[in-house]
Design a protein around this motif. Structure first.
Motif, PDB file in Angstrom:
ATOM      1  N   GLY B  29       0.818  -1.210   0.000  1.00 40.81           N
ATOM      2  CA  GLY B  29       0.000   0.000   0.000  1.00 40.81           C
ATOM      3  C   GLY B  29       0.850   1.256   0.000  1.00 40.81           C
ATOM      4  N   THR B  30       0.242   2.352   0.399  1.00 40.13           N
ATOM      5  CA  THR B  30       0.933   3.639   0.465  1.00 40.13           C
ATOM      6  C   THR B  30       1.803   3.682   1.714  1.00 40.13           C
ATOM      7  N   VAL B  31       2.997   4.208   1.557  1.00 36.69           N
ATOM      8  CA  VAL B  31       3.911   4.237   2.696  1.00 36.69           C
ATOM      9  C   VAL B  31       4.352   5.646   3.033  1.00 36.69           C
ATOM     10  N   ASN B  32       4.684   5.821   4.292  1.00 32.56           N
ATOM     11  CA  ASN B  32       5.462   6.967   4.731  1.00 32.56           C
ATOM     12  C   ASN B  32       6.899   6.481   4.857  1.00 32.56           C
ATOM     13  N   LEU B  33       7.842   7.308   4.471  1.00 34.66           N
ATOM     14  CA  LEU B  33       9.243   6.897   4.466  1.00 34.66           C
ATOM     15  C   LEU B  33      10.098   7.886   5.236  1.00 34.66           C
ATOM     16  N   PHE B  34      11.113   7.363   5.873  1.00 31.56           N
ATOM     17  CA  PHE B  34      11.949   8.176   6.762  1.00 31.56           C
ATOM     18  C   PHE B  34      13.416   7.789   6.601  1.00 31.56           C
ATOM     19  N   GLN B  45      18.049  10.237  15.225  1.00 35.97           N
ATOM     20  CA  GLN B  45      17.451  11.544  14.930  1.00 35.97           C
ATOM     21  C   GLN B  45      16.847  11.493  13.533  1.00 35.97           C
ATOM     22  N   LEU B  46      15.707  12.136  13.369  1.00 35.79           N
ATOM     23  CA  LEU B  46      15.057  12.177  12.067  1.00 35.79           C
ATOM     24  C   LEU B  46      15.796  13.136  11.136  1.00 35.79           C
ATOM     25  N   LEU B  47      16.219  12.619   9.984  1.00 38.87           N
ATOM     26  CA  LEU B  47      16.878  13.440   8.965  1.00 38.87           C
ATOM     27  C   LEU B  47      15.859  14.065   8.031  1.00 38.87           C
ATOM     28  N   LEU B  48      14.964  13.226   7.554  1.00 39.11           N
ATOM     29  CA  LEU B  48      13.920  13.706   6.648  1.00 39.11           C
ATOM     30  C   LEU B  48      12.825  12.667   6.538  1.00 39.11           C
ATOM     31  N   LYS B  49      11.716  13.088   5.946  1.00 35.25           N
ATOM     32  CA  LYS B  49      10.552  12.209   5.844  1.00 35.25           C
ATOM     33  C   LYS B  49       9.808  12.495   4.548  1.00 35.25           C
ATOM     34  N   TYR B  50       9.118  11.478   4.076  1.00 33.37           N
ATOM     35  CA  TYR B  50       8.229  11.631   2.926  1.00 33.37           C
ATOM     36  C   TYR B  50       6.868  11.070   3.294  1.00 33.37           C
ATOM     37  N   PHE B  51       5.843  11.901   3.145  1.00 40.81           N
ATOM     38  CA  PHE B  51       4.472  11.446   3.359  1.00 40.81           C
ATOM     39  C   PHE B  51       3.706  11.447   2.048  1.00 40.81           C
ATOM     40  N   SER B  52       3.788  12.526   1.301  1.00 46.28           N
ATOM     41  CA  SER B  52       3.091  12.642   0.028  1.00 46.28           C
ATOM     42  C   SER B  52       3.607  13.903  -0.661  1.00 46.28           C
ATOM     43  N   GLY B  53       3.153  14.117  -1.900  1.00 41.10           N
ATOM     44  CA  GLY B  53       3.524  15.349  -2.596  1.00 41.10           C
ATOM     45  C   GLY B  53       4.844  15.223  -3.327  1.00 41.10           C
ATOM     46  N   ALA B  65      16.319  13.299  -0.206  1.00 41.73           N
ATOM     47  CA  ALA B  65      15.987  11.941  -0.626  1.00 41.73           C
ATOM     48  C   ALA B  65      14.918  12.019  -1.694  1.00 41.73           C
ATOM     49  N   GLU B  66      14.960  11.055  -2.574  1.00 38.94           N
ATOM     50  CA  GLU B  66      13.981  11.016  -3.660  1.00 38.94           C
ATOM     51  C   GLU B  66      13.169   9.735  -3.585  1.00 38.94           C
ATOM     52  N   PHE B  67      11.861   9.901  -3.549  1.00 39.78           N
ATOM     53  CA  PHE B  67      10.930   8.779  -3.555  1.00 39.78           C
ATOM     54  C   PHE B  67      10.618   8.439  -5.004  1.00 39.78           C
ATOM     55  N   ILE B  68      10.950   7.221  -5.402  1.00 42.33           N
ATOM     56  CA  ILE B  68      10.612   6.757  -6.745  1.00 42.33           C
ATOM     57  C   ILE B  68       9.690   5.563  -6.581  1.00 42.33           C
ATOM     58  N   LYS B  69       8.414   5.822  -6.791  1.00 46.47           N
ATOM     59  CA  LYS B  69       7.400   4.804  -6.516  1.00 46.47           C
ATOM     60  C   LYS B  69       7.586   3.571  -7.392  1.00 46.47           C
ATOM     61  N   SER B  93      10.185   2.616   7.091  1.00 50.77           N
ATOM     62  CA  SER B  93       8.891   2.799   6.439  1.00 50.77           C
ATOM     63  C   SER B  93       7.773   2.570   7.428  1.00 50.77           C
ATOM     64  N   GLU B  94       6.601   3.008   7.017  1.00 48.68           N
ATOM     65  CA  GLU B  94       5.421   2.908   7.867  1.00 48.68           C
ATOM     66  C   GLU B  94       4.219   2.949   6.939  1.00 48.68           C
ATOM     67  N   GLY B  95       3.253   2.090   7.147  1.00 48.95           N
ATOM     68  CA  GLY B  95       2.068   2.105   6.308  1.00 48.95           C
ATOM     69  C   GLY B  95       1.281   3.380   6.505  1.00 48.95           C
TER      70      GLY B  95
END
Lengths: 116, 115
Positions: B29-34, B45-53, B65-69, B93-95
Motif C-alpha cells: 500500500g501507500t507508505v510513509n518513508l523516513f 534523529q530524524l533526517l527527513l521524511k516523505y508522506f506525500s507530494g 531523498a527522492e521517492f521513486i514509486k 517505512s510505515e504504512g
C-alpha cells in the motif's frame, strides 16, 4: 529542544530476573513506543501505546513483556523473566497525537540491557 | 508485511565526495518513508521524511531523498559530505493511512567520512 530520556543507560541482570526500563517521553506527546536492537541486527518494533492502552504490538512482545504509564511523565517497559536473547539496546520513542506530526517519532538514547 | 532493504552496509568516503545511500521498501500500500541518523554515542534523529507530494524531500544538514514509486526506492543523497556526517543511517517505512505507527527499519548503513 525537548528530548526523550531513558534510564538506566546500561542494565545488567541475571537470567530469570525482572527488569524495568524507564522512559520519559516529550511532555506534549501522546503516542509512546518501544523498539529494540539486538547487536548486529535491525531495529525492531515492540509496542505502541496510546490513551493508556496498547495500540499495537509485534510478535516479539509476548507475555513476558508489559508496558505501563504509571504517572503523567514516565513510560516503562517490564520484562518479567529475562532470557539471554533479551540482551539488546531498547529504545523508547514518542510522537504527537493527531495529524501528520503524529508520524514523527522522537527517539531516546536507549538502554543497553545485558542478560547474563 | 513490510520490509526495508539497505544495500550498503559500510560506506567510506573522503570529505567533499558525493553520497548516495540506497533504500528499497516492500509494501502493498501507500507508505510513509523516513531516514534516521545515529551519530556516535547519540540517539536516533530524524533526517527527513516523505508522506506525500513532491517526491524530492529535503532534510536537515543538506541531505535530501527522492521517492521513486516505480522502483520502491527512497535513496538518500548529499552532494558533498563532511567529516561530521560520519554516522549510521537508517531507512524506515510505515504504512500510511493505516493508523499504525510501527516503523520498519532497514539494517542501517555505516558511513565513515575521512578527512
Amino acid at each position: 529542544e525537548p528530548e526523550v530520556t531513558q534510564t538506566p543507560s546500561h542494565q545488567v541482570t541475571q537470567m530469570g530476573q525482572e527488569v524495568i526500563l524507564r522512559c520519559v517521553p516529550i511532555s506534549n506527546h501522546l503516542y509512546f513506543y518501544w523498539y529494540r536492537q539486538i547487536l548486529g541486527q535491525k531495529v525492531e518494533f515492540l509496542v505502541s501505546f496510546y490513551n493508556n492502552e496498547i495500540s499495537e504490538k509485534s510478535e516479539i512482545f509476548d507475555d513476558q513483556f508489559s508496558v505501563e504509564r504509571p504517572d503523567g511523565s514516565n513510560f516503562t517497559l517490564k520484562i518479567r523473566s529475562t532470557k539471554l536473547e533479551d540482551s539488546a539496546m531498547y529504545f523508547c520513542a514518542s510522537s504527537e497525537a493527531g495529524g501528520i506530526a503524529s508520524y514523527e517519532q522522537y527517539f531516546g538514547p536507549g538502554t543497553r540491557l545485558t542478560v547474563t | 508485511a513490510q520490509s526495508v532493504s539497505q544495500h550498503n552496509h559500510h560506506v567510506i568516503l573522503s570529505e567533499a565526495a558525493s553520497l548516495e545511500l540506497g533504500c528499497n521498501y516492500s509494501y502493498g500500500g501507500t507508505v510513509n518513508l523516513f531516514w534516521y541518523v545515529q551519530y556516535p554515542g547519540q540517539h536516533l534523529q530524524l533526517l527527513l521524511k516523505y508522506f506525500s507530494g513532491d517526491p524530492l524531500v529535503k532534510g536537515i544538514k543538506g541531505f535530501e531523498a527522492e521517492f521513486i514509486k516505480s522502483k520502491f526506492s527512497f535513496n538518500l543523497r548529499k552532494p558533498s559530505v563532511q567529516w561530521s556526517d560520519t554516522a549510521e543511517y537508517f531507512c524506515a517505512s510505515e504504512g500510511a493511512y493505516t493508523g499504525r505507527r510501527a516503523l520498519t527499519f532497514g539494517s542501517g548503513t555505516r558511513l565513515q567520512v575521512q578527512p
